[in-house]
Enzyme design. Structure first.
Site, PDB file in Angstrom:
ATOM      1  N   LYS A 274       0.835  -1.194   0.000  1.00  0.00           N
ATOM      2  CA  LYS A 274       0.000   0.000   0.000  1.00  0.00           C
ATOM      3  C   LYS A 274       0.874   1.250   0.000  1.00  0.00           C
ATOM      4  CE  LYS A 274      -3.585  -2.164   2.909  1.00  0.00           C
ATOM      5  NZ  LYS A 274      -4.744  -2.069   1.993  1.00  0.00           N
ATOM      6  N   ARG A 348      -9.848 -11.889   1.659  1.00  0.00           N
ATOM      7  CA  ARG A 348     -10.657 -12.967   1.070  1.00  0.00           C
ATOM      8  C   ARG A 348      -9.913 -14.304   1.081  1.00  0.00           C
ATOM      9  NH1 ARG A 348     -11.205  -9.548  -4.295  1.00  0.00           N
ATOM     10  NH2 ARG A 348     -11.242  -8.007  -2.611  1.00  0.00           N
TER      11      ARG A 348
END
Length: 498
Positions: A274, A348
């Site tokens: 990020k 996920r």
């Protein structure tokens, strides 16, 4: 220390004729915009209340009357008063009590519309402030605010003690979730999560009905949870897969309510790292796990006649020489192969194996919750969590509970058309589907790991509602972790258990 969140030990109800009879230094007086004004008349012996206080929703005035502090809180029009109105008023009172280091407080419960649960929720949620790590000179007063109120006295109508206690339990559960999400990752490691949760339930009144197991990496390997384990490779902190069970049903074999919470204790993005701006907020990427723990704790403390399970895969997502790389392929515990196209779509991956495990438990319902995608915040902002489900019936149930508690949900499409965006040349499925429809492709990925015969499954994307954003609700932090959706899902279980 979770014991700091465990409510108010001394609650009394007394009748009174005049406010001069009240011994506590702080008196909270609530008033409707359209009267009656009898409580204000009793409290305001010398007419020193601010002239602009009209009882409108959200109005607050603090007045000193005969060496006592009177906090006047407006409730708006009587006909419009709801549990949320009460929760907001009590939350505003809690903030004032906290900031002024008040340890005893009295309320005129008749003006609180007799809603003891919402009063307790608002007060305790409003009292919460994450300041326990501040130790420098000048912060002693801030740290003292963490200490709980010593006593609360209600003057006027008798309080419903059971509903008050319920509110204390619910707020305690949500405050626990807020605290765990706020703690920085060097403290709240996966192992710390297990330790803190074990201590929380060990102090509970129904500990004989609960168990907390912190499965280790070898357990996950034995279960062939390659999807979960792929996220753990870059971190030196040992991953854990925590399983909490509560057996409250008379039928020990009754199908459990299962809550699956994403537990990324810090998310750097891994190799797909990020940007630095805002990365510190990713200490809260465990918000789903924290909420799942809070929900199980409240179910246990309320002694609900159900069986329930919380599953929280816990790990950091960091880059290193051992970290998973884009284009790596892993096989989840249901045998499906996954091309990891973006290591920052790690939530996920840990949820996938947890959902396979949950599917094997013959569940009543599975609900997973996760700070999964920034896309859901773009779509819905900070007021609604995104809700994806195979079941219209389940949506109606949870939507109703969300409206009751003001933790609102918005149903999003779980459509097979999104599955095409996840096609992979290397594996059965990719873990991302491109920029468009990001929250929907995240949900359709998870759909692949819930057994097809299970219709009562839902995914709740809480990235917009659980992480720090400026908020107006007086019982939530102004810019901190919220503990969503503890109250909504707990209310749903309570409704189902009736």
């Amino acid at each position: 220390d979770h014991q700091r969140l465990n409510g108010i030990p001394n609650v009394l109800t007394k009748e009174f004729e005049a406010f001069s009879q009240i011994q506590e230094d702080t008196i909270v007086v609530t008033a409707f915009e359209d009267g009656p004004a009898d409580l204000i008349a009793k409290a305001n012996a010398s007419n020193r209340i601010l002239p602009d206080f009209q009882g409108k929703t959200g109005q607050i005035s603090v007045v000193y009357e005969q060496d006592k502090r009177h906090i006047y809180v407006g409730l708006g029009k009587r006909q419009d008063c709801t549990s949320e109105t009460i929760r907001l008023a009590a939350g505003a009172s809690g903030r004032i009590v906290r900031d002024r280091q008040i340890d005893t407080v009295s309320f005129a419960i008749s003006a609180f519309h007799g809603d003891a649960q919402a009063t307790a929720e608002g007060l305790l949620l409003g009292l919460f402030e994450f300041a326990e790590l501040k130790t420098r000179i000048g912060c002693e007063k801030v740290r003292k605010r963490l200490d709980r109120i010593q006593s609360v006295t209600f003057y006027g109508d008798a309080i419903d003690q059971k509903n008050w206690n319920n509110g204390v339990i619910i707020a305690t559960a949500q405050n626990f979730a807020k605290r765990m999400a706020e703690l920085p990752a060097n403290i709240a490691t996966p192992s710390y999560f297990v330790e803190a949760t074990t201590n929380l339930f060990a102090d509970g009144k129904n500990k004989s009905k609960t168990s907390v197991i912190g499965h280790d990496v070898q357990w996950a390997k034995n279960r062939k949870m390659e999807s979960f384990l792929s996220v753990t490779h870059g971190s030196e902190e040992p991953a854990r897969f925590m399983e909490i069970r509560y057996n409250g049903s008379q039928d020990k074999d009754a199908s459990p309510f299962i809550f699956v919470g994403k537990g990324i204790t810090f998310d750097s993005g891994g190799i797909s790292i990020k940007t630095a701006l805002g990365m510190g907020e990713m200490r809260g990427d465990c918000g789903g796990a924290a909420a799942a723990i809070g929900i199980l704790y409240a179910i246990s403390e309320l002694n609900l006649p159900v069986n329930a399970v919380a599953l929280t895969p816990l790990t950091e997502n960091l880059p290193s020489g051992k970290a998973t790389k884009p284009s790596d392929v892993v096989v989840a515990s249901n045998g499906k192969s996954i091309e990891i196209d973006n290591t920052d779509a790690e939530g996920r991956l840990v949820l996938a194996d947890a959902l396979v495990y949950a599917s094997e438990m013959k569940p009543h319902t599975i609900i997973d919750m996760a700070t999964l995608t920034g896309a859901i915040g773009v779509a819905l902002g900070t007021h609604y969590s995104g809700f994806f489900t195979r079941s219209d019936e389940l949506w109606n149930e949870v939507d109703s509970a969300g409206k009751e508690t003001r933790e609102k949900m918005w149903r999003m499409p779980l459509d097979a058309d999104y599955r095409k965006q996840m096609d992979s040349d290397l594996a059965d499925i990719k873990n991302v589907g491109g920029r468009l429809g990001g929250s929907c492709t995240g949900a359709i990925f998870l759909n692949e790991f819930v057994a097809p015969e299970i219709t009562r499954w839902a995914h709740i994307d809480i990235a917009g509602t659980a992480l720090p954003h400026p908020r107006q609700e007086s019982y939530l932090p102004k810019n901190g972790m919220t503990g969503v959706p503890v109250r909504a899902l707990l209310q749903w279980v309570r409704n189902q258990s009736k």
